[in-house]
Each structure stands twice: as C-alpha cells, then as structure tokens.
Scaffold this active site. Structure first.
Site, short mmCIF file in Angstrom:
data_model
loop_
_atom_site.label_atom_id
_atom_site.label_comp_id
_atom_site.label_asym_id
_atom_site.label_seq_id
_atom_site.Cartn_x
_atom_site.Cartn_y
_atom_site.Cartn_z
CG ASP A 1 -17.21 27.63 23.70
OD1 ASP A 1 -17.67 26.51 23.39
OD2 ASP A 1 -17.80 28.40 24.49
CG HIS B 1 -19.55 22.79 21.49
ND1 HIS B 1 -20.08 22.10 22.55
CD2 HIS B 1 -18.93 23.89 22.01
CE1 HIS B 1 -19.81 22.76 23.68
NE2 HIS B 1 -19.12 23.84 23.38
CG ASP C 1 -18.62 23.70 27.63
OD1 ASP C 1 -18.41 24.65 28.40
OD2 ASP C 1 -18.89 23.82 26.43
#
Length: 462
Positions: free
Chosen positions: A330, A85, A177
């Site tokens: 992640d 991210h 997600d």
C-alpha cells in the site's frame, strides 16, 4: 521480442523498452543461496531466461556478458506488489511512474499494480494505457494499472470493465481503493459483471458511515489522545458482506489491507466455505501499533489505522497459516505539507516499497520462525497467482524467466526518507535499523537495481 512465457490476458511485456541481445544479455550471478538454502551456486541468465544453475559456471559466460558476484546472498523470485499508489497522473509532485518504479526496483520488485485513485481517476482505457506505456518505457518493473470499480470513485455507476480489459493495458484488476464500494447493489453488480471476464475485484473494506471524522483506531490510545475513533466493525462488516456476495454470485474478490483480528476470523470462515476470496496485509499492520500515535506525528496516520497488538499478532499468524494470502505495501507517497500538520488533517498513507522486504525478514525470518521460501510465497508467488500474472512469482529453475532479486543478509542499513528513490519522504521507519538489504534486481535478465541503486538512465549511464 516478446518476453512473456505463457499465453495470458495481459499485454506482452518488454517490447517497448530496449533490452540487450546476444552476449550483452548474458548475466552470471555467482555464489548465491537459492531461497537461502544449500551451498552457494551460480545462476547463468541468457536472453532473459535462467539458462543454467550449477557450480562454477564462469566458463559458460560469453564474451561481453556480465558477472555479478553475490557472495552468499539469498536469491528470491522478483517480488510482486498488488497494491501501490504511483500518483501519476495528477500528483506527480509526490510520485511518478519513474520514481515509483525506481523505488520498486530498489525494494526487489519486478511487478507492481498501481491503484486507480489518480487525478483524473483511472476509470477509462486512455488513462490506463498511458500508465501502462509509461511503465514499460521506464523499464524498471512491470507497472500494471488498476481500473476503478466505479466512475470517478463516486460509488454510483460501474466503469466499463470490458473496455478497460480489452484496451492495450489489458486491465485485469479493479478497485476503488481509498474508498469503499459501500453500496451493496453496486458491489453485487460489479461481482456479477467481473465474473464473466475473470477479472479481480479488490475491495477497500470501510463502512463510511462508521468512520466519519475518524482518524485513529477506536481504543484506549485514541480516547486518551482525543482522536476520533475508527472501529474494527467498519472493516469487518464489509468483509463479511462481500464474502457472502462472492459466495452467492461468484467472481474473484480480494480484500485490501486487512487490519483486524475479526477480519482474520471472517477470512478463515470464508476459506473454509471455499469462497473465492483472497486477502493481503501490509508490513505496517504487521509491525506497528496505535501506540505510535502518542507523538501526534502525521506520518503514522494510515487507512485503515494502526491497530492494537492483538490485531498485529492475529495478522502475523494468519499470514503464516495462509488465511491471509500475501503482503502488499500500500505504498502511498505524500508531500511534506500533507504530513507535517495536525494529525487529523494529515493525509493517510505511508511509503513501503523500499523497506517491505527487510521488515518481513525482521518479523518472520531472522527469529527463525519462517524461512526465505515463506518470504517468496507471500511476497512473490502468491500475489502473482492471485492476479494470474505470467512470468512472475515463478520457481528459480532452468527455463524460467529471470525475474529475480538478491538479498544481502549481512548488509544492515538505516531507513532515511531523503535517501530513498521515492519522490516523497513519508516513511514511518525513519532512522530505523533495517536488518537486510536488496542489492540486485533483474527484470527478464535486465539489471534494474545494482548495489542497491535503481538503474535509471542516469545511474546506468544510458
């Protein structure tokens, strides 16, 4: 000049940012242990490609070329992260494509896939193209945008997969997600729609009706601490549902951040049925357990939550056995005000790009259970295969693209959030001893990390 090595549905890389040419694009890596094996050797890189491998190649380097003495360091293919991210657009206060790319370079990554839960959501070609172009101009790693499966991440209507796939960004992966595509009818349509375009769907497996108000793994720790529990079945029920859909309707499906022992069993069953299903696991789910929640420190809140030791053990063995395909960080930056608060109000997510390789080495390599080829497989080769990404995860061999990273196995360091390239500081490993360090990363022969520091315009003097 195009630096891709194979015909691909991905856009050509390396064209938007300047790359050295001629002798200035020659780099000689001396004294490396390729995959940590054999005797130290030299690797000569010319025009972004490995030109020669052998002993004492210094005489082959042209005037103006650069020599980097790596003195026994392990040389690996550049790492590939399917799940990060980078927060841009919308939350540039916590991360940008530039700072996230710098963190990636310092972690040994040459390609990352950045998720769609931006603000606005990455659900149309213009946003995806903006992210792609910014990543190319930053020129520290290849940043590939991930399109959302549903418009606005609302789980109600599919995005235009075709328009995003045909855009300049050539989006090849779609995911909601942060949220699950909970509606089975919508997920079925997504799988059927994606099959014709050969794009990958990555599912965040969480049945939302089972996780309302949940902030911690449902178990003894949560009960003792008075935290709302998040059951394993919330993940496993979606894994099972979507595996069966992939079996019946085709397409390519990827399971994000597997976290439970039961998910491992389901993945094993799916692979035995030859269902086109792949899966990732994060470093924090391979190392940390819900016992860390005893301090109520919001840095330990993550989605899915930290589980129990039996889950950690099952995930580790599944990665070794290939039931789980790869490691993905992640990487989820958050501001201090989003973490330094009551545990149930903390935003879920942890930093991961700069610590992941050291943690995987600590868990699997330094105890002698696995070797550096295992690390190359789960952090570079297999993720590149899953996303069908050319030029990355390739063997270290003559004629291959020089997407590489070097790891000093004698350079222990202490993880400090304030010293990381990321704009945020929410690392769960603050103060932890890290056993190895990435010193050098090369993207198509361009040095993007030198002596452990990303080569931004400031550090590189450009």
């Amino acid at each position: 000049m195009t630096h891709t090595t194979a015909t691909s549905n991905y856009p050509a890389t390396g064209d938007l940012a300047p790359h050295p040419t001629g002798a200035d694009n020659e780099v000689l890596l001396t004294g490396v242990l390729i995959y940590g094996e054999g005797e130290p050797t030299d690797v000569l890189i010319r025009d972004g490609v490995i030109a020669e491998i052998g002993a004492d190649l210094s005489g082959k380097l042209s005037d103006g070329g650069e020599t980097i003495d790596l003195n026994g360091q392990v040389l690996l293919p550049g790492l590939v992260d399917m799940h990060v991210h980078l927060r841009e657009p919308g939350r540039e206060d916590t991360e940008t494509i530039a700072t996230g790319s710098a963190a990636a370079a310092q972690g040994g990554f040459t390609a990352v896939f950045t998720m769609a839960n931006t603000a606005p959501v990455m659900d149309n070609p213009s946003i995806a193209e903006t992210v792609w172009f910014k990543g190319q101009h930053t020129n520290l790693c290849d940043v590939h945008p991930v399109g959302s499966i549903s418009k606005g991440l609302r789980g109600e209507e599919l995005t235009e997969f075709g328009m995003m796939a045909d855009s300049d960004a050539k989006v090849r992966m779609f995911s909601d997600d942060g949220k699950c595509v909970a509606d089975p009818r919508l997920m079925r349509r997504a799988i059927e729609y994606s099959k014709g375009m050969d794009v990958l769907l990555a599912q965040h497996c969480e049945e939302p009706r089972l996780t309302e108000t949940a902030v911690a793994h449902e178990g003894d720790t949560a009960a003792r601490l008075g935290l709302s529990g998040w059951p394993r079945v919330a993940e496993e029920s979606i894994v099972a549902r979507d595996a069966i859909m992939a079996r019946d309707y085709g397409g390519r499906l990827h399971i994000c951040h597997a976290s439970t022992e039961g998910t491992v069993s389901l993945l094993k069953w799916a692979k035995e049925q030859n269902i086109p299903l792949s899966a990732e696991v994060t470093p924090h789910h391979l190392l940390l357990t819900d016992e860390r929640l005893e301090t109520y420190d919001g840095v330990n809140r993550v989605n899915p939550p930290l589980r129990e030791q039996r889950d950690v053990d099952a995930l580790r063995q599944a990665l070794i056995d290939g039931i789980i395909d790869c490691v993905a960080t992640d990487h989820a930056p958050h501001g201090s005000e989003e973490k330094c608060c009551e545990f149930d109000k903390a935003r879920p997510g942890m930093l991961g790009l700069e610590t992941s390789l050291a943690l995987i080495a600590q868990i699997f390599v330094l105890n002698g259970d696995q070797d550096w080829r295992f690390v190359a497989r789960v952090m570079s080769e297999r993720p590149a295969e899953i996303v069908k990404l050319p030029g990355h995860g390739r063997p270290i061999a003559v004629g291959e693209p020089a997407n590489l990273c070097a790891v000093d196995t004698n350079a222990q360091w202490i993880a400090r959030g304030e010293e990381m390239a990321s704009k945020s500081r929410n690392t769960p490993y603050e103060g932890m001893d890290m056993p190895v360090k990435v010193t050098t990363t090369l993207l198509r022969g361009k040095v993007t990390c030198r002596d452990g520091q990303a080569q931004t315009s400031t550090t590189a003097g450009a």
